[in-house]
Design a protein around this motif. Structure first.
Motif, mmCIF file in Angstrom:
data_model
loop_
_atom_site.group_PDB
_atom_site.id
_atom_site.type_symbol
_atom_site.label_atom_id
_atom_site.label_comp_id
_atom_site.label_asym_id
_atom_site.label_seq_id
_atom_site.Cartn_x
_atom_site.Cartn_y
_atom_site.Cartn_z
ATOM 1 N N VAL A 191 10.427 -0.015 9.425
ATOM 2 C CA VAL A 191 11.037 -0.577 8.208
ATOM 3 C C VAL A 191 11.794 -1.860 8.535
ATOM 4 O O VAL A 191 11.611 -2.901 7.881
ATOM 5 C CB VAL A 191 11.977 0.460 7.553
ATOM 6 C CG1 VAL A 191 12.861 -0.202 6.498
ATOM 7 C CG2 VAL A 191 11.166 1.588 6.930
ATOM 8 N N LYS A 223 10.644 -5.514 7.046
ATOM 9 C CA LYS A 223 11.452 -6.058 5.952
ATOM 10 C C LYS A 223 11.694 -7.554 6.117
ATOM 11 O O LYS A 223 12.093 -8.031 7.175
ATOM 12 C CB LYS A 223 12.792 -5.321 5.886
ATOM 13 C CG LYS A 223 13.762 -5.861 4.841
ATOM 14 C CD LYS A 223 13.201 -5.786 3.424
ATOM 15 C CE LYS A 223 14.207 -6.326 2.404
ATOM 16 N NZ LYS A 223 13.590 -6.460 1.061
ATOM 17 N N LEU A 277 7.570 2.370 1.019
ATOM 18 C CA LEU A 277 7.079 3.321 2.011
ATOM 19 C C LEU A 277 5.998 4.183 1.377
ATOM 20 O O LEU A 277 6.123 4.588 0.212
ATOM 21 C CB LEU A 277 8.208 4.243 2.470
ATOM 22 C CG LEU A 277 9.028 3.929 3.706
ATOM 23 C CD1 LEU A 277 10.089 5.014 3.896
ATOM 24 C CD2 LEU A 277 8.159 3.833 4.948
ATOM 25 N N THR A 305 14.328 9.356 3.891
ATOM 26 C CA THR A 305 15.106 8.840 2.758
ATOM 27 C C THR A 305 16.277 9.757 2.410
ATOM 28 O O THR A 305 17.226 9.318 1.749
ATOM 29 C CB THR A 305 14.213 8.629 1.523
ATOM 30 O OG1 THR A 305 13.484 9.825 1.235
ATOM 31 C CG2 THR A 305 13.228 7.478 1.748
ATOM 32 N N ILE A 363 14.767 -0.110 1.239
ATOM 33 C CA ILE A 363 13.521 0.321 0.615
ATOM 34 C C ILE A 363 13.633 0.261 -0.907
ATOM 35 O O ILE A 363 14.560 0.811 -1.502
ATOM 36 C CB ILE A 363 13.160 1.750 1.059
ATOM 37 C CG1 ILE A 363 12.935 1.792 2.577
ATOM 38 C CG2 ILE A 363 11.918 2.251 0.337
ATOM 39 C CD1 ILE A 363 12.917 3.192 3.130
ATOM 40 N N ALA A 380 9.372 4.628 -2.655
ATOM 41 C CA ALA A 380 8.575 5.394 -1.698
ATOM 42 C C ALA A 380 7.567 6.270 -2.430
ATOM 43 O O ALA A 380 7.822 6.745 -3.542
ATOM 44 C CB ALA A 380 9.487 6.265 -0.829
ATOM 45 N N THR A 399 16.381 7.216 -3.384
ATOM 46 C CA THR A 399 15.395 6.135 -3.423
ATOM 47 C C THR A 399 14.415 6.370 -4.574
ATOM 48 O O THR A 399 13.978 7.511 -4.793
ATOM 49 C CB THR A 399 14.601 6.110 -2.098
ATOM 50 O OG1 THR A 399 15.514 5.938 -1.016
ATOM 51 C CG2 THR A 399 13.576 4.992 -2.081
#
Length: 290
Positions: A96, A100, A108, A122, A134, A137, A223
């Motif tokens: 990650v 990024k 994700l 997460t 993030i 996901a 998330t």
């Protein structure tokens, strides 16, 4: 339409581990990035058709072969040994942070074992700094509970032996017919030299414990998340995915149920796999700031 250039690279992780990666680079520029975490006995190159669909829409995918699997496991001659569940989560965090880029949304996607990993990841935002980076996901047929659970005697035996002999090798007895209704995809699965069902007692025990944990710590997930599961999955239990979805604290969450589909949704028969790819693509695109 964006064009794609597939780049293979070996990266060195913070502990010196060499890891195989594959990136479906989008030109001229990516609208979003996506880190792909594969399933048990799996490897990132099997996601090529799906990642090419993403690339057509400007979504650049970065896949890793986890420790014990794919080219990484082949290089180390360590098939099935992930060196511990927390190590696997730390490797996701490194992927990650490596992927990024400022101003570019990052997503994700994890399938099966990878789906269980990203859910656990997460849920541990206080432990892993990448979670805050993030945008969303996707958990595809995540490993929470096996559809055919390990019986209690065997399960507790695994737990005991995993503490004493964590590197002891076993076979998981994967059934290729459980993956897809598509006979061609089943043959590809059977004949792929990097697909295997080797694991260690420590690795298997870690997955079982982590899945059990999700039934409680899943509530810590905030998330934005899409749960995607076939209700006929003979590998991972759909009802357990539904349970984690229900307790997840995210204000942006969805459970997409694929009626009658098996374990590898992205390898199901046409037009089903095309519908899966389109659904994931649209879910991501709708969460890219305009």
């Amino acid at each position: 339409m964006s064009s794609v250039n597939v780049v293979e690279e070996w990266v060195t992780l913070s502990d010196g581990q060499k890891q195989y990666t594959k990136t479906w680079k989008v030109t001229p520029s990516a609208k979003a990035h996506l880190v792909v975490i594969h399933g048990f006995g799996d490897h990132c190159s099997r996601y090529d058709p799906l990642c090419r669909v993403f690339a057509e829409h400007g979504i650049e995918s970065h896949g890793i072969d986890e420790r014990g699997w794919g080219e990484t496991g082949k290089r180390d001659q360590s098939f099935g040994n992930n060196q511990g569940y927390n190590t696997a989560l730390s490797d996701i965090n490194e992927a990650v942070n490596r992927t990024k880029q400022p101003g570019v949304p990052l997503f994700l996607l994890g399938h099966s074992m990878g789906g269980g990993l990203i859910l656990n990841y997460t849920a541990r935002k206080e432990q892993y700094d990448g979670v805050a980076k993030i945008t969303g996901a996707i958990a595809s047929a995540p490993l929470v509970t096996l559809t055919t659970p390990v019986n209690a005697i065997k399960y507790h035996g695994l737990k005991l032996v995993s503490h004493l002999l964590p590197s002891f090798g076993i076979r998981a007895d994967l059934n290729p017919e459980a993956m897809s209704h598509d006979l061609e995809e089943i043959e590809k699965y059977k004949n792929d030299p990097l697909v295997h069902d080797f694991t260690t007692i420590g690795t298997a025990g870690g997955f079982l414990e982590a899945g059990k944990d999700l039934l409680t710590i899943g509530s810590k997930i905030t998330t934005p998340i899409l749960f995607s599961h076939g209700d006929a999955d003979p590998v991972n239990l759909y009802a357990s995915t539904k349970r984690v979805y229900e307790i997840t604290s995210s204000s942006d969450k969805e459970l997409k149920t694929w009626e009658g589909l098996l374990h590898e949704l992205h390898h199901e028969r046409k037009p089903d796999r095309d519908a899966v790819a389109e659904y994931y693509t649209n879910w991501i695109k709708h969460r890219i700031p305009q």
